[in-house]
Design an enzyme around this catalytic site. Structure first.
Site, PDB file in Angstrom:
ATOM      1  CG  ASN A   1     -13.818  -2.507   1.770  1.00 41.97           C
ATOM      2  OD1 ASN A   1     -14.840  -3.070   2.123  1.00 41.97           O
ATOM      3  ND2 ASN A   1     -12.807  -3.155   1.199  1.00 41.97           N
ATOM      4  CB  THR A   2     -14.016   4.334   0.403  1.00 42.91           C
ATOM      5  OG1 THR A   2     -12.711   3.929   0.813  1.00 42.91           O
ATOM      6  CG2 THR A   2     -14.159   5.838   0.614  1.00 42.91           C
TER       7      THR A   2
ATOM      8  CE1 TYR B   1      -3.195  -7.883  -1.626  1.00 47.08           C
ATOM      9  CE2 TYR B   1      -4.691  -9.671  -1.067  1.00 47.08           C
ATOM     10  CZ  TYR B   1      -3.884  -8.628  -0.687  1.00 47.08           C
ATOM     11  OH  TYR B   1      -3.758  -8.319   0.642  1.00 47.08           O
TER      12      TYR B   1
ATOM     13  CG  PHE C   1      -8.843   3.193   0.121  1.00 48.49           C
ATOM     14  CD1 PHE C   1      -8.762   1.969  -0.516  1.00 48.49           C
ATOM     15  CD2 PHE C   1      -9.559   4.211  -0.495  1.00 48.49           C
ATOM     16  CE1 PHE C   1      -9.388   1.746  -1.744  1.00 48.49           C
ATOM     17  CE2 PHE C   1     -10.187   4.010  -1.718  1.00 48.49           C
ATOM     18  CZ  PHE C   1     -10.103   2.777  -2.342  1.00 48.49           C
TER      19      PHE C   1
ATOM     20  CE  LYS D   1      -8.600  -3.245  -9.044  1.00 50.31           C
ATOM     21  NZ  LYS D   1      -7.482  -3.598  -8.137  1.00 50.31           N
TER      22      LYS D   1
ATOM     23  CB  SER E   1     -12.436   0.127  -2.898  1.00 50.35           C
ATOM     24  OG  SER E   1     -12.532  -0.409  -1.586  1.00 50.35           O
TER      25      SER E   1
ATOM     26  CG  ASN F   1     -11.602  -3.157  -6.620  1.00 53.45           C
ATOM     27  OD1 ASN F   1     -11.241  -3.919  -5.738  1.00 53.45           O
ATOM     28  ND2 ASN F   1     -11.301  -1.858  -6.597  1.00 53.45           N
TER      29      ASN F   1
ATOM     30  CE  LYS G   1      -3.852  -2.243   2.388  1.00 57.69           C
ATOM     31  NZ  LYS G   1      -4.822  -2.122   1.285  1.00 57.69           N
TER      32      LYS G   1
ATOM     33  CG  ASN H   1     -10.156  -6.174   1.405  1.00 55.60           C
ATOM     34  OD1 ASN H   1     -10.120  -4.998   1.751  1.00 55.60           O
ATOM     35  ND2 ASN H   1     -10.308  -6.540   0.131  1.00 55.60           N
ATOM     36  NE  ARG H   2     -15.113  -5.476   8.670  1.00 56.51           N
ATOM     37  CZ  ARG H   2     -15.569  -6.724   8.801  1.00 56.51           C
ATOM     38  NH1 ARG H   2     -16.071  -7.364   7.759  1.00 56.51           N
ATOM     39  NH2 ARG H   2     -15.509  -7.325   9.981  1.00 56.51           N
TER      40      ARG H   2
ATOM     41  CB  THR I   1      -6.041   2.395  -2.914  1.00 54.51           C
ATOM     42  OG1 THR I   1      -6.492   1.454  -3.885  1.00 54.51           O
ATOM     43  CG2 THR I   1      -6.622   3.742  -3.228  1.00 54.51           C
TER      44      THR I   1
END
Length: 366
Positions: A181-182, A323, A117, A219, A179, A248, A68, A113-114, A88
Site C-alpha cells: 500500500n506504499t 491479526y 501506513f 518482513k 506492504s 505480509n 499503529k 486493506n489499503r 507500521t
C-alpha cells in the site's frame, strides 16, 4: 458475540476503533486487569519461548497493524499475547489512504486493506513510549516503514531517522519492505536494495542504543518468487539478521469464495486471513530449510486456529503472529490458540516448543 452482534454491522474501520477503545480501557477498570490476565495469559510453562534473548510466556503475538501508534499495549497484553508489534511507524506522520480502506470478506475469513501506513509519526510514538516505559506491557516489537512522501532515493535516510527515534524503546525492530500500500515499497525487497537498507538500519540502531543490541528483523511479502525468498534467506545469514517475518499481506485474489465481481469492486489492497495460509506456510518452510536455527523465523498469515499455529511451529517458526484471526474470533482468540498449542505439544513427542520448531522440515531434509 460482540463481533457477530455489533461489530460486523459497523464499517470495518469504525468497528476497529470501537473495539480498540474497549481494549484500551480494560486495564483501568477495577478488578478487570487481574481477571483478564488470569483468564487469558498462557498458563502452561511448556509454552514459554526464548527468542532474541527475551523470555516470552507464549509464542503467539499480535502482528503490526492493529496498534499503529503504541496506544493500547497494556490492554492487548492482558488478552494473552506474548508480544505485540506496533506500527507500521513512519518517519513523518501521515493520514494514510482515503477511506474506505478496510474491507471484510466474511466468506473467506479475510480482510482487504489499503490503509497506507496511517500513523502519528516516529517522533510522537517515541515520545509516547518514553513516557510509558516498559511497565505492564508485553514484549514490544516496533515495525517501521517508509514515509509515502519520501522519494525512493531517500528511503534509507527515512528508515534511519525512524530507527534512531524508536530503537531505544523496542525489544525488537522490524523493517517493513513488504506492504503493498506504499508505492515502490516492495521494490526494496530486492537484495541489491535491501542490503544497504538493512546495513544502515543496523548501524543506526547500534548508535541509538550502544548499551545493547536491538534485534533486527525484516518482513517479507508472500508474493516473492521462490528464488527471491532464497535470496532474502541468504542475505539474512550474510548480514547476521536476527529474524525474518513471513509473511505480509498478498496482492493475489485467487481461490476466494467471495465472487470475483465484489472482490474487484473493492479495489487495490493487501489480502490477509485464511486465503493466505498455504503460501505463507510454504514461504516459512522454504526459509527454514535454508536458515535453520541461525535466524529466528516468525510465522504470520492465515493463522486462525491452534492447528494453524502448530503447523507453523513444525515448519520452522519460533514465534507466530496474527491479526485477521483476532478480528474474526474476538478477545478470547489468543487464549484459545495457546490452550490448543499446549494440548498439541502434550500429545507430541516434543518436550518443549523449542524442540518442535522445524521438526517437519528437518524430517523432510535429512
Amino acid at each position: 458475540m460482540l463481533f457477530t452482534t455489533v461489530l460486523r454491522r459497523l464499517d470495518p474501520e469504525a468497528a476497529h476503533r470501537l473495539a480498540f477503545r474497549l481494549i484500551r480501557a480494560a486495564p483501568h477498570v477495577p478488578g478487570l486487569r487481574g481477571a483478564l490476565r488470569a483468564a487469558c495469559a498462557p498458563a502452561d510453562p511448556r509454552l514459554s519461548v526464548r527468542a532474541f534473548g527475551l523470555d516470552l510466556p507464549g509464542p503467539l503475538g499480535l502482528a503490526a497493524g492493529f496498534d499503529k501508534d503504541a496506544v493500547g499495549m497494556a490492554g492487548l497484553g492482558l488478552l494473552g499475547f506474548g508480544h505485540v508489534e506496533i506500527g507500521t511507524v513512519t518517519g513523518s506522520p501521515q493520514p494514510g489512504n482515503p477511506a474506505p480502506r478496510l474491507f471484510r470478506l466474511p466468506a473467506d475469513r479475510a480482510l482487504v486493506n489499503r490503509m497506507g501506513f496511517n500513523n502519528e509519526g516516529s517522533a510522537a510514538v517515541a515520545a509516547r513510549l518514553a513516557r510509558r516505559g516498559g511497565a505492564g506491557r508485553p514484549v514490544l516489537g516496533v515495525n517501521i516503514g517508509k514515509t509515502k512522501a519520501v522519494p525512493e532515493s531517500e528511503a534509507v535516510a527515512d528508515y534511519v531517522l525512524t530507527t534512531g527515534r524508536l530503537a531505544p524503546h523496542a525489544d525488537y525492530l522490524v523493517v517493513n519492505v513488504s506492504s503493498p500500500n506504499t508505492p515502490g515499497l516492495r521494490d526494496l525487497q530486492a537484495t541489491g536494495r535491501l542490503r544497504p537498507l538493512l546495513t544502515a538500519v543496523r548501524a543506526a540502531a547500534d548508535r541509538a542504543v550502544p548499551e545493547r543490541r536491538v534485534p533486527l528483523l525484516v518482513k517479507i511479502a508472500p508474493d516473492l518468487a521462490d528464488e527471491d525468498v532464497d535470496a532474502v534467506a541468504g542475505l539474512a545469514l550474510e548480514l547476521g539478521l536476527d529474524g525474518i517475518i513471513a509473511t505480509n499481506t498478498t496482492i493475489a485474489r485467487t481461490g476466494l469464495r467471495t465472487p470475483a465481481g465484489p472482490v474487484a469492486a473493492l479495489g487495490a489492497g493487501g489480502l490477509s486471513g485464511a486465503p493466505l495460509r498455504a503460501r505463507a506456510l510454504e514461504v516459512l518452510r522454504r526459509l527454514y530449510a535454508r536458515v535453520g536455527d541461525r535466524v529466528v523465523l516468525v510465522g504470520v498469515g492465515g493463522i486462525e486456529t491452534a492447528q494453524d499455529a502448530w503447523e507453523r511451529i513444525l515448519a520452522g517458526a519460533t514465534l507466530i503472529q496474527g491479526y485477521t484471526g483476532f478480528i474474526y474470533a474476538g478477545p478470547g482468540w489468543a487464549r484459545s490458540v495457546h490452550r490448543g498449542l499446549a494440548q498439541r505439544l502434550a500429545a507430541s513427542p516434543h518436550a518443549t516448543l523449542a524442540d518442535a520448531v522445524g521438526a517437519d522440515v528437518k524430517g523432510s531434509h535429512p
